[in-house]
Design a protein around this motif. Sequence first.
Motif, PDB file in Angstrom:
ATOM      1  N   LYS A  10      69.169  47.086  26.356  1.00  0.00           N
ATOM      2  CA  LYS A  10      68.472  47.573  27.503  1.00  0.00           C
ATOM      3  C   LYS A  10      67.784  48.851  27.602  1.00  0.00           C
ATOM      4  O   LYS A  10      68.262  49.732  26.581  1.00  0.00           O
ATOM      5  N   VAL A  11      66.558  49.078  27.912  1.00  0.00           N
ATOM      6  CA  VAL A  11      65.859  50.379  27.851  1.00  0.00           C
ATOM      7  C   VAL A  11      65.912  50.838  29.104  1.00  0.00           C
ATOM      8  O   VAL A  11      65.257  50.248  29.975  1.00  0.00           O
ATOM      9  N   LYS A  12      65.973  52.123  29.201  1.00  0.00           N
ATOM     10  CA  LYS A  12      65.986  52.767  30.803  1.00  0.00           C
ATOM     11  C   LYS A  12      64.522  53.228  30.872  1.00  0.00           C
ATOM     12  O   LYS A  12      63.858  53.643  30.050  1.00  0.00           O
ATOM     13  N   PHE A  13      64.205  53.108  32.268  1.00  0.00           N
ATOM     14  CA  PHE A  13      62.835  53.486  32.550  1.00  0.00           C
ATOM     15  C   PHE A  13      62.875  53.655  34.081  1.00  0.00           C
ATOM     16  O   PHE A  13      63.576  53.362  34.852  1.00  0.00           O
ATOM     17  N   ARG A  34      75.490  40.315  42.524  1.00  0.00           N
ATOM     18  CA  ARG A  34      74.825  40.648  41.385  1.00  0.00           C
ATOM     19  C   ARG A  34      74.242  42.175  41.292  1.00  0.00           C
ATOM     20  O   ARG A  34      73.984  42.384  42.399  1.00  0.00           O
ATOM     21  N   HIS A  35      73.945  42.781  40.206  1.00  0.00           N
ATOM     22  CA  HIS A  35      73.608  43.831  40.042  1.00  0.00           C
ATOM     23  C   HIS A  35      72.093  43.942  40.275  1.00  0.00           C
ATOM     24  O   HIS A  35      71.387  42.800  39.929  1.00  0.00           O
ATOM     25  N   ILE A  36      71.861  44.911  40.766  1.00  0.00           N
ATOM     26  CA  ILE A  36      70.143  45.055  41.043  1.00  0.00           C
ATOM     27  C   ILE A  36      69.311  44.959  39.932  1.00  0.00           C
ATOM     28  O   ILE A  36      68.165  44.236  39.779  1.00  0.00           O
ATOM     29  N   GLN A  37      69.850  45.472  38.741  1.00  0.00           N
ATOM     30  CA  GLN A  37      69.115  45.421  37.541  1.00  0.00           C
ATOM     31  C   GLN A  37      68.964  43.889  36.896  1.00  0.00           C
ATOM     32  O   GLN A  37      67.955  43.378  36.279  1.00  0.00           O
ATOM     33  N   THR A  38      70.195  43.132  37.307  1.00  0.00           N
ATOM     34  CA  THR A  38      70.106  41.752  37.006  1.00  0.00           C
ATOM     35  C   THR A  38      69.194  41.113  37.757  1.00  0.00           C
ATOM     36  O   THR A  38      68.207  40.034  37.124  1.00  0.00           O
TER      37      THR A  38
END
Length: 80
Positions: A10-13, A34-38
């Motif tokens: 994963k790459v943060k932005f 579920r995670h927001i990222q997902t």
Amino acid sequence: MSVSTVVEKKVKFATQLAPDVLESLRQMSTDEGRHIQTLLDEALREYINNKQAGKPRRHVLAALQASMAEHDALYKALAK
């Protein structure tokens, strides 16, 4: 869309969202466990796939269906 079982790096932005969109996203995350990222990853992948496939957007299809319903007789006459 297939779910990958391979762990991807994963790459943060950083980004910004309208408050109502963020609240809806948080609520969906809670509701679905579920995670927001997902959710974001899934939504963005679907958006990209749709764009790349050239699929018409929902509002375009809705407008087409409304037009066909309204002008059905005309379209049938033109098709003859």
